[in-house]
Structures are given as C-alpha cells and as structure tokens.
Design a protein around this motif. Structure first.
Motif, mmCIF file in Angstrom:
data_model
loop_
_atom_site.group_PDB
_atom_site.id
_atom_site.type_symbol
_atom_site.label_atom_id
_atom_site.label_comp_id
_atom_site.label_asym_id
_atom_site.label_seq_id
_atom_site.Cartn_x
_atom_site.Cartn_y
_atom_site.Cartn_z
ATOM 1 N N VAL A 69 46.034 45.799 36.564
ATOM 2 C CA VAL A 69 45.364 46.620 37.098
ATOM 3 C C VAL A 69 43.674 46.327 36.733
ATOM 4 O O VAL A 69 43.681 45.153 36.323
ATOM 5 N N SER A 70 43.012 46.494 38.263
ATOM 6 C CA SER A 70 41.429 46.170 38.547
ATOM 7 C C SER A 70 40.636 47.549 38.423
ATOM 8 O O SER A 70 41.253 47.701 39.270
ATOM 9 N N TRP A 71 39.943 46.987 37.346
ATOM 10 C CA TRP A 71 39.623 49.158 37.844
ATOM 11 C C TRP A 71 38.187 49.140 37.579
ATOM 12 O O TRP A 71 37.107 50.524 37.714
ATOM 13 N N ARG A 72 37.132 48.054 37.677
ATOM 14 C CA ARG A 72 36.560 48.603 38.529
ATOM 15 C C ARG A 72 35.686 46.633 38.788
ATOM 16 O O ARG A 72 35.550 45.811 38.339
ATOM 17 N N GLU A 73 34.088 46.621 39.579
ATOM 18 C CA GLU A 73 33.967 45.703 39.672
ATOM 19 C C GLU A 73 32.494 45.197 39.024
ATOM 20 O O GLU A 73 32.011 45.749 37.975
ATOM 21 N N GLY A 74 32.826 43.521 38.105
ATOM 22 C CA GLY A 74 31.945 43.552 37.243
ATOM 23 C C GLY A 74 30.319 42.671 38.083
ATOM 24 O O GLY A 74 29.946 43.539 39.229
ATOM 25 N N SER A 75 29.769 42.315 36.817
ATOM 26 C CA SER A 75 28.514 41.169 37.226
ATOM 27 C C SER A 75 28.668 40.233 37.725
ATOM 28 O O SER A 75 27.211 39.645 38.513
ATOM 29 N N ARG A 76 29.570 40.218 37.238
ATOM 30 C CA ARG A 76 29.298 37.401 38.274
ATOM 31 C C ARG A 76 29.980 37.694 39.551
ATOM 32 O O ARG A 76 30.450 39.226 39.990
ATOM 33 N N PRO A 77 29.358 36.578 40.526
ATOM 34 C CA PRO A 77 29.529 37.324 41.772
ATOM 35 C C PRO A 77 30.646 36.541 41.937
ATOM 36 O O PRO A 77 32.147 35.802 41.404
#
Length: 416
Positions: free
Chosen positions: A277-285
């Motif tokens: 599961v991929s649930w959101r975009e994080g803070s890393r490029p």
C-alpha cells in the motif's frame, strides 16, 4: 510580517471578538503577532523586545497569565474557522510533554513523555486536532493533573497539593486519565458544532478499552494504535452454548478457544497475507506528483473480535463485535511492526484503511511546528490559566500559518 499584518489583524479580530474589553482584543492580537515573529525564544520578555512600540512586557504578561478570559471561547471560534478551511476527515488525539527544570509550575511532575522518550520532570498536555492529509489544526487542550497533585488521590504529595493555590488550579481539577480528557474534549468540540465521525489516536489511547467503548457510545468510528499484546478472537469465531443438563443455572455461550494476541493472529495469517500500500507523499524528494517520494509499506488487514474482561462486560449478548485489525509488516521485517484497531465498515478498502490509520502523522507535524517555530513550550508562567491561555494562542498562530499555506497552495496538491 508587514505584508501579512492586515490579514493577521482580521484573523485575530474574528477570534477575539467575544472579548468584552478592547485592551484584551488588542493584546491578544499583539501576543499572536509576537509568536509569529522571527526569534528563537517565544516567552513574554523576548517577544516584547521584538514587538517594538507594542512591546509592553507587563501588559503581555498580564494578558496571558492573569487576564480573566476564557480560552474555550477562543478555541470554539478557532474550531469553526478551521473546520471550514480544512474540511477534516478525522479528530486526532495525542499528548505532548513540556519539559521543566523546577517544580513550581502547575501540574509539573516526574512522568513519562514521548517528547523526551523517558520519565522526566515535565507537564503533559493533551490536545485535539482537526486533520486531513493536507492540513491540520489544534482546537482544544487539557493540562494533565498527575495523581500527586490531586488532594483526593491516595498518591497525593503534600508539597504539590500545597502549591495548587499558588498555581491557581481550580478546585474541581483533579486527576483524570488522559483518555478521559480526550473524550471530554471530543464532547466539547461536538458541543461547538464540530462533528467529525472518525477519531485517530496512538496506542496510549487505543489500548484503553474504556476509551474505545466511549467512542462507540458516542457513535464515533475510530482507527487507533494498539499494542501487540491486545487479545482477540478471529472474526469467524462464534460462541457455543453447551447442552443444558437440567441442574443448576443454564450454561451461557462462550468461545471454545482462548483469545490470541493480535500479533499471534497476524503471524498466523502469514506473510503472504500482506499487501503493498502507498498512502501519501512524504517529505523526501521523489517521483511523486508534488516531487516527493510516496510512503509505502506492506499491510495485513483481518476481521477480528476484540476480547478482554471490559469488552465482555460491555457486550450485550454473547457474541463479541467484529473490528478491523490492521498490521504493518514490511517485507524486510521478520514479523509485523505496528498494529491498529478500527471500527470502520467491513467493506473499507485496504488503501483507505491504511491512509486513515496513518493520519496520526499530522499531529506530530503540528507539535513540531508549534514547538520549534511558535514557542509552544516556552511559557514561563506557573499558573493553570496562563498555561491554557498560552497554548490556545499558539494554536491560533499555528492556524494562521496553516490558512496562509492553504491559500497559496494549488487545491489539488495542497501540502501543509
């Protein structure tokens, strides 16, 4: 600050409109402006030094410490405004520590706080936040009263109880478990007209059966962290009533097998039950739509029937209620690493279940910003009202920052 001052004054005028006195409205706006100005320390004296002609240290100290205004009125207005701006999916509950060197501040004690990751000298504040993936805002606070500060507690400390008067702690403020403070804040928020049907919290709250039952009594769904030791039956388990032999009381239905820990249930399901599961975009490029790396892991979702004495006592009838057990089991780990319990509907897609359970990251974001940039833990007063005034004003400053970001972000990719 000059370019946003007009907007800030309009924002604070709305929040402080209920103040009867013009000087309270003025110093409320000045205090919030002081919190937003650059500078490492956001206690009264350094803020006054940065505020120029408005830098009246005595007036600011009086406003935050002793001025008789009710922070609940400001929080209610803040909640109304941020509910419209954020359109929250959940209410998030958590607590944070305010580290202290001395013992004179209201409710300071040696107690565990995740802020330090250990037992240390601190105050602990419980907070309630409106949240979506893109934005969040703290709308309510409670200062936790340790048992040592409660004259009615068997654990009362005479020296601390004696300090209650100097700290201006109300007589009715006694030791209440953090999960009960959370329920009290949820009730207060709902009385203001905030009605978000999902509550998110970590295992400090999720492990408290009384907290989960309290949410169910309020007809609020939840997705809460739990420890691996919580026990349950598999979702397919059913109670069995032994045949009556005609002597004594008729037997009652019971589950034939003992409950298992949630960790055992997930391991029994096996690694093959885990789904990516991929649930959101994080803070890393990364290569995500906004240029950031997507958060990704593997999860097992099972239907289970939580057990335990409190659950059985509260259950009408013999059959225990079905709930979601969600477990994160990364491909690189030999066993699951994190667990959640949820009362969300049985047909909930796995990706949605994961995203909502993981929404608690917003509260960590809020604490970090309020502490590092807005002086949440910088209040140097010792009184009960002063603490509640300060955290409310910091929440207002944080909400103003959030509104500015939302106004400047594209609607479909807004990231706080």
């Amino acid at each position: 600050m000059a370019e946003v001052r007009e907007d800030l004054e309009a924002f604070t005028a709305e929040l402080f409109d209920g103040f009867f006195r013009a000087d309270q409205r003025r110093w409320g706006q000045v205090y919030v402006r002081g919190l937003l100005l650059d500078g490492r320390r956001k206690s009264v004296e350094p803020m006054a030094a940065r505020l120029g002609e408005d830098g009246n240290r005595q007036a600011l100290a009086h406003f935050v410490t002793t001025s008789p205004w009710n922070p609940a009125h400001v929080r209610a207005r803040l909640a109304w405004k941020m509910q419209d701006a954020i359109r929250p999916e959940a209410l998030i509950v958590d607590d944070t520590g305010f580290l202290k060197d001395g013992d004179a501040s209201a409710c300071v004690s040696r107690q565990y706080t995740g802020t330090a990751g250990k037992v240390t000298n601190c105050q602990v504040g419980v907070s309630l936040h409106l949240a979506t993936d893109r934005a969040s805002a703290a709308i309510d606070w409670r200062l936790f009263v340790p048992a040592s500060w409660d004259p009615a507690s068997p654990e009362a400390d005479a020296a601390k109880v004696a300090r209650r008067k100097r700290c201006q702690i109300p007589a009715e403020a006694g030791h209440v478990e953090k999960w009960q403070l959370a329920l009290d804040m949820i009730d207060e928020a709902r009385s203001w007209g905030v009605d978000v049907p999902l509550v998110v919290a970590d295992a400090g709250y999720g492990d408290a059966t009384a907290f989960r039952l309290g949410l169910e009594e309020r007809k609020l769904a939840y997705a809460v962290g739990i420890s691996s030791r919580l026990t349950a039956h598999p979702g397919h388990a059913r109670p069995i009533t032994p045949a009556y032999q005609g002597i004594g009381r008729p037997p009652v239905a019971t589950y034939p097998d003992k409950p298992m820990t949630v960790k055992e249930l997930v391991i029994q399901a096996g690694r093959q039950a885990a789904r990516p599961v991929s649930w959101r975009e994080g803070s890393r490029p990364g290569t995500g739509r906004s240029g950031f790396k997507r958060m990704y892991s593997r999860f097992v979702a099972l239907r289970i029937r939580p057990a335990g004495r409190e659950i059985r006592q509260a259950t009408k009838g013999a059959e225990l209620s079905e709930r979601w057990l969600l477990a994160e089991w990364p491909a690189t780990e030999p066993e699951p690493v994190q667990f959640w319990l949820s009362s969300l509907p049985s047909g909930m897609p796995l990706a949605t279940l994961v995203r909502l359970a993981k929404l608690r990251w917003r509260i960590e974001h809020d604490y970090r910003e309020m502490k590092q940039a807005l002086g949440l833990a910088h209040f140097e007063g010792r009184t009960w009202n002063g603490w509640h005034h300060h955290v409310t004003l910091v929440s207002a400053a944080h909400a103003f920052c959030t509104l500015r970001r939302l106004a400047g972000a594209p609607k479909d990719t807004a990231q706080d």
